[in-house]
Design a protein around this motif. Structure first.
Motif, PDB file in Angstrom:
ATOM      1  N   SER A 111     -37.952 -27.922 -37.554  1.00 30.44           N
ATOM      2  CA  SER A 111     -37.246 -28.324 -36.633  1.00 30.44           C
ATOM      3  C   SER A 111     -36.174 -29.281 -37.122  1.00 30.44           C
ATOM      4  CB  SER A 111     -37.658 -28.770 -35.363  1.00 30.44           C
ATOM      5  OG  SER A 111     -38.619 -27.787 -34.897  1.00 30.44           O
ATOM      6  N   ALA A 157     -41.359 -28.391 -33.970  1.00 27.13           N
ATOM      7  CA  ALA A 157     -41.368 -28.012 -32.509  1.00 27.13           C
ATOM      8  C   ALA A 157     -41.465 -26.229 -32.419  1.00 27.13           C
ATOM      9  CB  ALA A 157     -40.703 -28.582 -31.641  1.00 27.13           C
ATOM     10  N   TYR A 158     -42.415 -25.628 -31.750  1.00 32.56           N
ATOM     11  CA  TYR A 158     -42.096 -24.451 -31.531  1.00 32.56           C
ATOM     12  C   TYR A 158     -40.694 -23.825 -30.935  1.00 32.56           C
ATOM     13  CZ  TYR A 158     -47.056 -23.476 -33.024  1.00 32.56           C
ATOM     14  OH  TYR A 158     -48.242 -23.765 -33.664  1.00 32.56           O
ATOM     15  N   ASP A 171     -38.637 -30.048 -27.525  1.00 28.16           N
ATOM     16  CA  ASP A 171     -39.126 -31.344 -26.975  1.00 28.16           C
ATOM     17  C   ASP A 171     -40.465 -31.660 -27.254  1.00 28.16           C
ATOM     18  OD1 ASP A 171     -36.391 -31.901 -26.601  1.00 28.16           O
ATOM     19  OD2 ASP A 171     -36.672 -31.305 -24.439  1.00 28.16           O
ATOM     20  N   GLN A 172     -41.338 -30.675 -27.673  1.00 25.29           N
ATOM     21  CA  GLN A 172     -42.611 -30.868 -27.722  1.00 25.29           C
ATOM     22  C   GLN A 172     -43.145 -30.814 -29.335  1.00 25.29           C
ATOM     23  OE1 GLN A 172     -44.773 -28.113 -24.978  1.00 25.29           O
ATOM     24  NE2 GLN A 172     -43.507 -28.701 -23.450  1.00 25.29           N
ATOM     25  N   THR A 173     -43.159 -31.829 -29.944  1.00 26.76           N
ATOM     26  CA  THR A 173     -43.354 -31.820 -31.342  1.00 26.76           C
ATOM     27  C   THR A 173     -44.705 -31.689 -31.692  1.00 26.76           C
ATOM     28  OG1 THR A 173     -41.584 -33.299 -31.946  1.00 26.76           O
ATOM     29  CG2 THR A 173     -43.175 -33.346 -33.447  1.00 26.76           C
ATOM     30  N   VAL A 174     -45.002 -30.559 -32.404  1.00 27.99           N
ATOM     31  CA  VAL A 174     -46.396 -30.264 -32.788  1.00 27.99           C
ATOM     32  C   VAL A 174     -46.908 -30.820 -34.034  1.00 27.99           C
ATOM     33  CG1 VAL A 174     -46.608 -28.296 -31.115  1.00 27.99           C
ATOM     34  CG2 VAL A 174     -45.861 -28.035 -33.839  1.00 27.99           C
ATOM     35  N   ARG A 187     -40.176 -32.324 -39.344  1.00 29.63           N
ATOM     36  CA  ARG A 187     -40.925 -32.429 -37.919  1.00 29.63           C
ATOM     37  C   ARG A 187     -40.899 -30.896 -37.539  1.00 29.63           C
ATOM     38  NH1 ARG A 187     -39.525 -32.284 -32.544  1.00 29.63           N
ATOM     39  NH2 ARG A 187     -37.415 -31.554 -32.906  1.00 29.63           N
ATOM     40  N   SER A 229     -39.510 -24.629 -27.038  1.00 32.63           N
ATOM     41  CA  SER A 229     -39.822 -26.087 -26.428  1.00 32.63           C
ATOM     42  C   SER A 229     -39.564 -27.148 -27.566  1.00 32.63           C
ATOM     43  CB  SER A 229     -41.519 -25.804 -26.605  1.00 32.63           C
ATOM     44  OG  SER A 229     -42.128 -24.927 -25.934  1.00 32.63           O
TER      45      SER A 229
END
Length: 497
Positions: free
Chosen positions: A398, A351-352, A357-360, A349, A355
């Motif tokens: 992450s 995420a930047y 909590d914002q999985t990309v 997984r 951030s």
């Protein structure tokens, strides 16, 4: 705290000393001697004026000789010291440039280029590099100014000790200048993002690479309007900070000016009652004038040094950031020369940074067997490029792991791993290097082997390129270098190299 200041001293002083040791020592000696001479020549005024009052010709000539000799010595040493100081700054700037570029370019991930707060710190460091390079010269200047201050106080004490209050009032402009600098620094920090965007907009409007698209989509006017509006907002905030800084500095100088005027009045009254000689009055006024110049230079130098300290802290932070990302030697594993089992994504997984909590991308688990051709298909923003950057170690997951033949990529030497990996990103770079270097950059160990370069050109369908360019493999590639020599049409159909 002591360790921190020791490290700061290593950047502020040690860099310049290592870059130009004897130049730094020579500048220090000349600065101190020039400072002493610039103060003691005022003794000549006292001797000359008192000699004139007593009608003593020898004393007049002695005073004139002291003024002329010491003033000339001070001027010459300051001139030579300034020239050598510029050389010291240039050498220090070169050393710092190499140091900063090495760290920024060799950090294992791209986090410092993509996280807003980290990018701001890196940019402030690069913007203030020249000021930081001037730190050795600033410290040498402060040493000379300290010697000058001691001389002024000592000579004033021999005339009329109460006037020593005036140098103490120098704290007022010094403190106000420090407060003004803090206001300016807060404004610079607040405007860092807007200034970065301003530079980006300006670059878009003036770069050849973007010109065609801007005109095709008809957004040049909108871009210019956005640039103008942002520039006005930055200007308004910067002017407001500058006015507040100027008001604070003016208040401090007003306090000092009142003290100087009061001291001159007191000295004149003392001379009228015969407690001090006319020569001592002239000498004191000269010293007070020197004190005023001294304070102005000291506050300017202190302000620059404060900026240098801030830049040094950013450099130390960057080095600490690099150290925190570096894999310990005891944990480092060798990259496989050839994949045996393949690559496994285990609960991956991403995420930047900044951030979380914002999985990309992910969670993702899959196996990429060795020897197989795998295609990544998906719409824009699906995460294809992100996955490739994760596989090349540009990003760190992450959560989860990337296993290379069963070994976690986090435990593999990234430089060695990237030596086994090839990648062509959509945001590619055109290296404006020599043709030989543009080809050989993919295999630095053999970049100077012309036969291998020619072989690579042949496999890329560009075998005739060497003969068509004016300097063959040594021809610079790119509009910046070849516009005046290479008469190739701008839309050449030759294969890109």
């Amino acid at each position: 705290m002591i360790a921190t200041w020791r490290r700061l001293a290593g950047v502020l002083v040690g860099t310049g000393f290592r870059a130009a040791r004897w130049t730094a020592i020579a500048c220090l000696v000349m600065s101190v001697v020039a400072a002493v001479a610039s103060v003691t020549y005022s003794i000549g005024y006292r001797v000359m004026i008192d000699g004139a009052t007593a009608q003593d010709t020898d004393q007049i000539f002695l005073g004139a000789a002291l003024v002329a000799g010491l003033f000339t010595l001070s001027w010459l040493l300051a001139l030579v010291s300034g020239t050598e100081g510029s050389l010291l700054t240039d050498k220090t700037s070169l050393a710092l440039g190499v140091r900063i570029a090495r760290i920024a370019a060799t950090l294992p991930t791209l986090e410092h280029f993509e996280r807003h707060e980290l990018l701001g710190r890196v940019e402030q460091l690069t913007q203030n590099r020249r000021t930081l390079a001037g730190a050795p010269r600033q410290l040498i200047s402060l040493t000379g100014q300290a010697a000058r201050a001691v001389g002024i106080v000592t000579l004033l004490a021999t005339i009329y000790p109460p006037v020593l209050v005036v140098p103490l009032l120098a704290l007022a402009p010094a403190l106000s200048d420090r407060a003004a600098g803090a206001v300016q620094q807060r404004a610079d920090n607040a405007l860092a993002a807007d200034r970065r965007l301003l530079d980006e907009l300006f670059g878009l409007a003036t770069s050849a690479e973007e010109a065609r698209e801007l005109r095709t989509y008809g957004i040049t006017d909108a871009l210019a309007a956005r640039h103008a509006a942002l520039a006005e907002r930055v200007r308004h905030r910067a002017v407001r900070a500058a006015l507040l800084s100027a008001a604070l500095e003016g208040l401090g100088w007003l306090v000092f000016a009142v003290g100087v005027v009061a001291a001159v009045v007191v000295l004149v009254l003392q001379a009228a009652h015969g407690h001090v000689s006319p020569g001592e009055v002239v000498m004191a006024v000269s010293l007070l004038r020197r004190a005023q110049t001294q304070i102005s230079r000291s506050t300017d130098t202190a302000g620059s040094l404060n900026t240098s300290i801030g830049a040094a802290r950013q450099l130390l932070w960057l080095e600490d950031h690099e150290r925190s990302l570096r894999v310990k030697d005891t944990q480092r594993a060798l990259a496989p020369k050839r994949l045996e089992s393949g690559i496994v994504l285990d609960g991956l997984r991403f995420a930047y940074p900044g951030s979380p909590d914002q999985t990309v991308l992910g969670p993702l688990s899959l196996e990429l067997p060795a020897g197989r051709a795998i295609a990544l298909v998906g719409h824009n923003g699906a995460g294809k490029t992100t996955l490739v950057k994760l596989l090349s170690g540009m990003y760190r997951p992450s959560e989860g792991r990337i296993l290379i033949d069963g070994v976690d990529l986090a435990q593999i030497d990234l430089a060695e791993w990237r030596g086994r990996v090839s990648a062509a990103f959509q945001d590619f770079v055109r290296f404006q290097l020599r043709l030989r270097e543009s080809v050989g950059v993919g295999d630095l160990a053999r970049i100077d082997d012309p036969d291998l370069v020619r072989s690579a050109l042949g496999r890329a369908g560009s075998g005739k390129l060497e003969a068509e360019l004016p300097d063959g493999l040594e021809t610079h590639i790119g509009n910046r270098y070849t516009a005046s020599r290479c008469h190739c049409p701008p839309d050449s159909s030759r294969p890109a190299v």
